[in-house]
Design a protein around this motif. Structure first.
Motif, PDB file in Angstrom:
ATOM      1  N   THR A  51      -5.503   2.352  -0.550  1.00  0.00           N
ATOM      2  CA  THR A  51      -4.602   1.728  -1.524  1.00  0.00           C
ATOM      3  C   THR A  51      -3.994   0.431  -0.979  1.00  0.00           C
ATOM      4  N   ASN A  52      -3.570   0.436   0.274  1.00  0.00           N
ATOM      5  CA  ASN A  52      -2.936  -0.762   0.825  1.00  0.00           C
ATOM      6  C   ASN A  52      -3.921  -1.897   1.050  1.00  0.00           C
ATOM      7  N   THR A  53      -5.173  -1.554   1.347  1.00  0.00           N
ATOM      8  CA  THR A  53      -6.202  -2.592   1.465  1.00  0.00           C
ATOM      9  C   THR A  53      -6.435  -3.248   0.114  1.00  0.00           C
ATOM     10  N   SER A  54      -6.539  -2.428  -0.919  1.00  0.00           N
ATOM     11  CA  SER A  54      -6.731  -2.954  -2.279  1.00  0.00           C
ATOM     12  C   SER A  54      -5.547  -3.796  -2.721  1.00  0.00           C
ATOM     13  N   ILE A  55      -4.345  -3.333  -2.420  1.00  0.00           N
ATOM     14  CA  ILE A  55      -3.133  -4.072  -2.795  1.00  0.00           C
ATOM     15  C   ILE A  55      -3.044  -5.391  -2.033  1.00  0.00           C
ATOM     16  N   ALA A  56      -3.440  -5.370  -0.768  1.00  0.00           N
ATOM     17  CA  ALA A  56      -3.418  -6.602   0.032  1.00  0.00           C
ATOM     18  C   ALA A  56      -4.364  -7.653  -0.544  1.00  0.00           C
ATOM     19  N   ILE A  57      -5.466  -7.200  -1.123  1.00  0.00           N
ATOM     20  CA  ILE A  57      -6.464  -8.127  -1.671  1.00  0.00           C
ATOM     21  C   ILE A  57      -6.095  -8.578  -3.081  1.00  0.00           C
ATOM     22  N   PHE A  58      -5.674  -7.628  -3.925  1.00  0.00           N
ATOM     23  CA  PHE A  58      -5.496  -7.917  -5.354  1.00  0.00           C
ATOM     24  C   PHE A  58      -4.039  -7.978  -5.804  1.00  0.00           C
ATOM     25  N   GLY A  59      -3.109  -7.767  -4.877  1.00  0.00           N
ATOM     26  CA  GLY A  59      -1.700  -7.842  -5.242  1.00  0.00           C
ATOM     27  C   GLY A  59      -1.125  -6.474  -5.548  1.00  0.00           C
ATOM     28  N   GLN A  60       0.209  -6.400  -5.539  1.00  0.00           N
ATOM     29  CA  GLN A  60       0.892  -5.118  -5.757  1.00  0.00           C
ATOM     30  C   GLN A  60       1.028  -4.859  -7.254  1.00  0.00           C
ATOM     31  N   ASN A  61       0.018  -4.216  -7.815  1.00  0.00           N
ATOM     32  CA  ASN A  61       0.018  -3.895  -9.236  1.00  0.00           C
ATOM     33  C   ASN A  61      -0.783  -2.622  -9.456  1.00  0.00           C
ATOM     34  N   ASP A  62      -0.709  -2.091 -10.658  1.00  0.00           N
ATOM     35  CA  ASP A  62      -1.348  -0.803 -10.953  1.00  0.00           C
ATOM     36  C   ASP A  62      -2.864  -0.862 -10.866  1.00  0.00           C
ATOM     37  N   TYR A  63      -3.440  -1.992 -11.217  1.00  0.00           N
ATOM     38  CA  TYR A  63      -4.900  -2.106 -11.167  1.00  0.00           C
ATOM     39  C   TYR A  63      -5.395  -2.055  -9.724  1.00  0.00           C
ATOM     40  N   ALA A  64      -4.696  -2.731  -8.845  1.00  0.00           N
ATOM     41  CA  ALA A  64      -5.070  -2.693  -7.431  1.00  0.00           C
ATOM     42  C   ALA A  64      -4.882  -1.288  -6.859  1.00  0.00           C
ATOM     43  N   LEU A  65      -3.854  -0.591  -7.355  1.00  0.00           N
ATOM     44  CA  LEU A  65      -3.568   0.765  -6.882  1.00  0.00           C
ATOM     45  C   LEU A  65      -4.672   1.747  -7.264  1.00  0.00           C
ATOM     46  N   ARG A  66      -5.187   1.619  -8.483  1.00  0.00           N
ATOM     47  CA  ARG A  66      -6.081   2.654  -9.023  1.00  0.00           C
ATOM     48  C   ARG A  66      -7.562   2.265  -9.058  1.00  0.00           C
TER      49      ARG A  66
END
Length: 398
Positions: A51-66
């Protein structure tokens, strides 16, 4: 490949595209839950890394989370489709099997939530595809499983029982060692007094499959075992199902530890039903058609309600009894707080604070916010779905 086979492939890929589109649409209707927030901000696990890798790349949002878990769902469907090649005589049967698998409510839920179930499903299917293609067990994958999730202990145990059948010494010893190491690393909670959670476990399985589908699944597992049709998938699913029910006599289990190994048996269940249907003369197939039609209807209904569940709030007197309540509210509350220029809060609900943190609401002492009822407050914010109030936040200015 015949023209009809190509048509079935087109139907499969089109349906998969539609389901993926719906899943990405559904992301915007969900809020981060407390357990998911723990994985983002507190825990140090595989889920946290993903989750944190995805958030680091795409920003702190629900799409990056899921999004990572939707991708695991996508690849799991492709792996299951590949695994069922040559399992059915007709391509139409294979299509029916994969469509049912694709629409399982439990699998759809796992693809949207931050949990290990869909990851375990993916790697289990990856292992089975490797075994089918090479006729050899991938011991590198087995060692990797040891560090992916604690639930693979059940998988190792299933392989141990499977190896006993053919007395495969290498697999027997390897699976036993991996099971013991998994127990040493993660342990296994078997404490507590009998609390009658067996019924709860059946209910959860019924919600994962849909009720009638699970009943027939349970029957097929039993029937295949009695008849001696015990292939590796049977051992994996039967072991997982048996131990989940056994432990339910003593404690409430984490269904995520067992369900991924159970659902992979579904193609064999479909195959069993179709064989049972076709051995009968046409005039004696009516009962099977009725049961199949009702089962598929309930499956589609459950799958639809899994995705589009907000209308259920209209029928509940207590919104907190909604099965998705823990994945609602926070995003809308954060947006309304920001609209009122409230960006720093304190609260008597630490879970709420952590959830709101994901949406940019920081901890501070300028305002006190709580969804627990307060009789003295400066402002009240209502969260509504379809014009029904499902939560109320009370704001006190410090």
């Amino acid at each position: 490949m015949s023209l009809s086979d190509n048509i079935y492939k087109i139907i499969f890929y089109t349906t998969l595209f539609v389901v993926l589109s719906i899943l990405f649409f559904t992301v915007d209707t969900l809020s981060i839950s407390y357990k998911e927030a723990l994985n983002v901000f507190i825990n140090n696990s595989l889920l946290s890394i993903i989750t944190n890798t995805s958030i680091a790349i795409f920003g702190q949002n629900d799409y990056a989370l899921r999004a990572p878990f939707i991708l695991f769902y996508f690849f799991s469907i492709l792996l299951m489709y590949r695994f069922t090649d040559n399992l059915f005589k007709k391509e139409s049967d294979r299509l029916l099997s994969i469509l049912i698998f694709m629409l399982l409510p439990g699998l759809l839920s796992a693809s949207l939530l931050v949990n290990s179930a869909i990851i375990v499903t993916f790697f289990t299917l990856l292992y089975l595809n490797y075994l089918k293609s090479t006729k050899r067990h991938c011991y590198i994958l087995l060692i990797l499983f040891l560090f992916i999730d604690n639930s693979f202990a059940i998988f190792f145990l299933a392989l141990f029982f499977y190896a006993l059948k053919d007395f495969d010494k290498k697999l027997l010893i390897s699976s036993f060692i991996l099971f013991c190491v998994s127990m040493a690393l993660y342990g296994f909670d078997t404490g507590g007094k009998p609390r009658g959670f067996l019924v709860d476990t059946f209910a959860i399985y019924a919600s994962i499959f849909s009720p009638l589908l699970f009943i027939y699944f349970f029957y097929t597992i039993y029937r295949e075992g009695v008849k001696g049709n015990r292939h590796i998938v049977w051992y994996i699913s039967a072991t997982s199902l048996a131990f989940s029910l056994l432990f339910s006599f003593r404690q409430r289990i984490y269904i995520e530890d067992y369900a991924p190994f159970v659902v992979i048996f579904l193609p064999y269940m479909v195959k069993n039903f179709l064989q049972s249907y076709r051995v009968r003369l046409p005039q004696f197939r009516r009962k099977h058609r009725y049961v199949a039609s009702i089962t598929l209807f309930i499956l589609l209904l459950n799958a639809t309600l899994t995705i589009f569940n907000k209308p259920l709030y209209l029928f509940l007197e207590n919104p907190k009894k909604h099965f998705a309540y823990n994945y609602n509210i926070a995003k809308e509350l954060a947006a309304k707080l920001k609209k009122n220029n409230i960006n720093e809060i304190e609260s008597d609900q630490q879970e709420l604070l952590l959830r709101l943190k994901f949406y940019g609401i920081k901890e501070g002492n300028r305002y006190f916010v709580s969804t627990n009822k307060k009789y003295y407050y400066d402002k009240k914010i209502s969260i509504k779905y379809l014009d029904k109030t499902v939560a109320t936040a009370y704001i006190i200015k410090n």
